[in-house]
Design a protein around this motif. Structure first.
Motif, PDB file in Angstrom:
ATOM      1  N   GLU A  35      -4.841   0.733  -2.897  1.00 57.29           N
ATOM      2  CA  GLU A  35      -5.455  -1.104  -2.268  1.00 57.29           C
ATOM      3  C   GLU A  35      -5.311  -2.418  -2.755  1.00 57.29           C
ATOM      4  O   GLU A  35      -5.026  -3.213  -2.466  1.00 57.29           O
ATOM      5  N   SER A  36      -4.897  -1.830  -4.517  1.00 53.60           N
ATOM      6  CA  SER A  36      -4.961  -3.125  -4.845  1.00 53.60           C
ATOM      7  C   SER A  36      -2.952  -3.249  -4.441  1.00 53.60           C
ATOM      8  O   SER A  36      -3.100  -4.629  -4.147  1.00 53.60           O
ATOM      9  N   LEU A  37      -2.137  -3.021  -3.757  1.00 48.25           N
ATOM     10  CA  LEU A  37      -1.318  -2.563  -4.027  1.00 48.25           C
ATOM     11  C   LEU A  37      -1.129  -3.224  -2.478  1.00 48.25           C
ATOM     12  O   LEU A  37      -0.548  -4.658  -2.729  1.00 48.25           O
ATOM     13  N   TRP A  38      -1.261  -3.049  -1.598  1.00 46.82           N
ATOM     14  CA  TRP A  38      -1.545  -2.890   0.375  1.00 46.82           C
ATOM     15  C   TRP A  38      -1.799  -4.408   0.004  1.00 46.82           C
ATOM     16  O   TRP A  38      -1.363  -5.300   1.242  1.00 46.82           O
ATOM     17  N   ALA A  39      -3.267  -4.820  -0.486  1.00 49.76           N
ATOM     18  CA  ALA A  39      -3.819  -6.123   0.033  1.00 49.76           C
ATOM     19  C   ALA A  39      -2.399  -7.582  -0.742  1.00 49.76           C
ATOM     20  O   ALA A  39      -3.614  -8.006  -0.226  1.00 49.76           O
ATOM     21  N   GLY A  40      -1.809  -7.001  -1.446  1.00 51.12           N
ATOM     22  CA  GLY A  40      -1.613  -8.560  -1.578  1.00 51.12           C
ATOM     23  C   GLY A  40       0.723  -8.011  -1.347  1.00 51.12           C
ATOM     24  O   GLY A  40       1.050  -8.658  -1.750  1.00 51.12           O
ATOM     25  N   SER A  41       0.760  -6.896   0.293  1.00 52.94           N
ATOM     26  CA  SER A  41       2.008  -6.260   0.821  1.00 52.94           C
ATOM     27  C   SER A  41       1.600  -7.253   1.906  1.00 52.94           C
ATOM     28  O   SER A  41       1.248  -7.513   2.703  1.00 52.94           O
ATOM     29  N   ARG A  42       3.464  -7.040   2.028  1.00 51.93           N
ATOM     30  CA  ARG A  42       3.975  -7.606   3.568  1.00 51.93           C
ATOM     31  C   ARG A  42       4.216  -6.109   3.804  1.00 51.93           C
ATOM     32  O   ARG A  42       4.988  -5.389   3.633  1.00 51.93           O
ATOM     33  N   LEU A  93      -5.501   5.537   3.956  1.00 50.13           N
ATOM     34  CA  LEU A  93      -6.881   6.325   3.380  1.00 50.13           C
ATOM     35  C   LEU A  93      -7.033   4.547   3.864  1.00 50.13           C
ATOM     36  O   LEU A  93      -8.441   3.643   2.888  1.00 50.13           O
ATOM     37  N   SER A  94      -6.594   3.451   3.154  1.00 46.24           N
ATOM     38  CA  SER A  94      -6.521   2.291   2.705  1.00 46.24           C
ATOM     39  C   SER A  94      -7.067   1.046   3.654  1.00 46.24           C
ATOM     40  O   SER A  94      -6.130   0.879   4.579  1.00 46.24           O
ATOM     41  N   PRO A  95      -7.958   0.674   3.596  1.00 47.45           N
ATOM     42  CA  PRO A  95      -8.723  -0.220   5.059  1.00 47.45           C
ATOM     43  C   PRO A  95      -6.547  -1.721   5.002  1.00 47.45           C
ATOM     44  O   PRO A  95      -6.745  -2.320   6.008  1.00 47.45           O
ATOM     45  N   SER A  96      -6.307  -2.228   3.671  1.00 47.61           N
ATOM     46  CA  SER A  96      -5.735  -3.181   4.120  1.00 47.61           C
ATOM     47  C   SER A  96      -4.121  -2.585   4.310  1.00 47.61           C
ATOM     48  O   SER A  96      -4.183  -3.371   5.414  1.00 47.61           O
ATOM     49  N   ALA A  97      -3.818  -1.390   4.562  1.00 52.43           N
ATOM     50  CA  ALA A  97      -2.362  -0.844   5.142  1.00 52.43           C
ATOM     51  C   ALA A  97      -3.360  -0.246   6.897  1.00 52.43           C
ATOM     52  O   ALA A  97      -2.103  -1.359   7.536  1.00 52.43           O
ATOM     53  N   LEU A 138       3.973  11.030  13.742  1.00 49.49           N
ATOM     54  CA  LEU A 138       2.754  10.943  12.937  1.00 49.49           C
ATOM     55  C   LEU A 138       3.621  10.937  11.561  1.00 49.49           C
ATOM     56  O   LEU A 138       4.089  11.514  11.298  1.00 49.49           O
ATOM     57  N   GLU A 139       2.874  10.132  10.764  1.00 42.36           N
ATOM     58  CA  GLU A 139       3.125   9.855   9.348  1.00 42.36           C
ATOM     59  C   GLU A 139       2.387   9.348   9.355  1.00 42.36           C
ATOM     60  O   GLU A 139       0.901   8.500   9.030  1.00 42.36           O
ATOM     61  N   VAL A 140       1.820   9.871   7.560  1.00 42.03           N
ATOM     62  CA  VAL A 140       0.658  10.083   6.638  1.00 42.03           C
ATOM     63  C   VAL A 140       0.851   9.445   5.511  1.00 42.03           C
ATOM     64  O   VAL A 140       1.379   9.195   4.890  1.00 42.03           O
ATOM     65  N   ALA A 141      -0.311   8.222   5.467  1.00 37.49           N
ATOM     66  CA  ALA A 141      -0.071   7.969   3.549  1.00 37.49           C
ATOM     67  C   ALA A 141       1.188   6.879   4.060  1.00 37.49           C
ATOM     68  O   ALA A 141       1.255   7.184   3.464  1.00 37.49           O
ATOM     69  N   PRO A 142       1.471   5.435   4.866  1.00 34.98           N
ATOM     70  CA  PRO A 142       2.968   5.534   4.975  1.00 34.98           C
ATOM     71  C   PRO A 142       2.397   3.515   3.998  1.00 34.98           C
ATOM     72  O   PRO A 142       3.513   3.235   3.930  1.00 34.98           O
ATOM     73  N   GLY A 143       1.968   2.893   3.856  1.00 31.14           N
ATOM     74  CA  GLY A 143       0.656   2.581   3.338  1.00 31.14           C
ATOM     75  C   GLY A 143       1.541   1.440   3.492  1.00 31.14           C
ATOM     76  O   GLY A 143       1.244   1.330   5.603  1.00 31.14           O
ATOM     77  N   LEU A 144       2.319   0.251   3.890  1.00 38.43           N
ATOM     78  CA  LEU A 144       2.916  -0.589   4.475  1.00 38.43           C
ATOM     79  C   LEU A 144       4.202  -0.647   4.062  1.00 38.43           C
ATOM     80  O   LEU A 144       5.341  -1.441   4.194  1.00 38.43           O
ATOM     81  N   ARG A 145       4.494   0.572   3.718  1.00 39.40           N
ATOM     82  CA  ARG A 145       6.019   0.852   3.307  1.00 39.40           C
ATOM     83  C   ARG A 145       6.443   2.239   4.766  1.00 39.40           C
ATOM     84  O   ARG A 145       7.105   3.365   4.634  1.00 39.40           O
ATOM     85  N   PRO A 146       6.463   1.679   5.856  1.00 41.77           N
ATOM     86  CA  PRO A 146       5.872   2.672   6.951  1.00 41.77           C
ATOM     87  C   PRO A 146       7.955   2.944   7.255  1.00 41.77           C
ATOM     88  O   PRO A 146       8.326   2.783   6.945  1.00 41.77           O
TER      89      PRO A 146
END
Length: 247
Positions: free
Chosen positions: A23-30, A74-78, A54-62
């Motif tokens: 969550e800390s990582l994605w909150a500051g990511s583009r 799981l991440s709200p920021s993602a 379907l992609e699972v847990a991509p964060g902001l790196r899909p």
């Protein structure tokens, strides 16, 4: 067939470590465009042929195309970042996917299975949502004896023995068609130690450097993936990406 794990921490500890770190990582990511990753040549061809994705847990790196892919993280920021770019994204866990049974022809789950306390349940869920003859892109770290402080820090629950990984996938109805050496982990233990110290004591600054300097540099330096049939040789391989087929 249990995986070889390092059980120093409880399941609750692992969930907390992973939730806090990412969550800390994605909150500051583009968001990074999927076309910038070395997985894109393979993904592009698969996506054209397999529209239910379907992609699972991509964060902001899909890695799969934003248009037409369903994302679960799981991440709200993602999920917020993915939706801001027009993607269909929902909060959810790989242990209980909010997805229909046999609903997808192409599934992507990179750098996630090793984080979960119950990876058997995760494999059951990936298999449940896969349509007959589906394809799956999966990446995991290999060789328990190669465990480092980096694995502890980023919330890994295990590394996988290649032979056992092949057997476990087969038990869930998956055959490995192709594989490639994968990952961007630094080889220098000293560099890893410095990075972990900054992440521990100056997390905001360390994540800024990662997102704005190290990640763009890594994208520029990444090499094309060299695909080979089956699992291939895993000697000296830290992480592998697999193209599996539902059988």
């Amino acid at each position: 067939m249990p995986s070889l794990a390092l059980p120093q921490r409880t399941a609750a500890d692992l969930r907390r470590i992973n939730a806090d770190f990412y969550e800390s990582l994605w909150a500051g990511s583009r968001l990074v465009d999927p076309r910038r990753f070395n997985t894109w040549p393979m993904v592009r061809d698969l996506a054209m042929a397999l529209p239910r994705r379907l992609e699972v847990a991509p964060g902001l790196r899909p890695r799969l195309p934003l248009d037409g892919t369903y994302f679960v993280d799981l991440s709200p920021s993602a999920t917020k970042g993915l939706r801001a770019h027009g993607a269909s994204a929902m909060r959810g866990s790989l242990s209980a996917l909010p997805c229909p049974t046999a609903g997808f022809d192409l599934i992507c789950a990179l750098d996630i299975l090793e984080h979960l306390p119950d990876d058997e349940r995760a494999l059951q869920e990936l298999s449940r949502v896969a349509a007959p003859d589906a394809r799956m892109l999966l990446s995991v770290p290999l060789h328990p004896e190669a465990w480092t402080d980096f694995d502890d820090f980023v919330g890994h629950a295990r590394r996988y023995e290649p032979v056992m990984l092949v057997r476990r996938l087969a038990a869930h109805g998956w055959t490995i068609e192709q594989s490639a050496v994968y990952g961007m982990q630094a080889n220098s233990s000293r560099l890893l130690a410095i990075g972990q110290w900054y992440l521990t004591h100056h997390r905001e600054r360390a994540l800024w450097w990662y997102n704005h300097v190290l990640m763009p540099l890594g994208l520029r330096l990444q090499k094309p993936l060299q695909w080979r049939a089956g699992m291939g040789s895993t000697q000296g391989v830290d992480e592998v990406v697999l193209l599996c087929r539902r059988t």
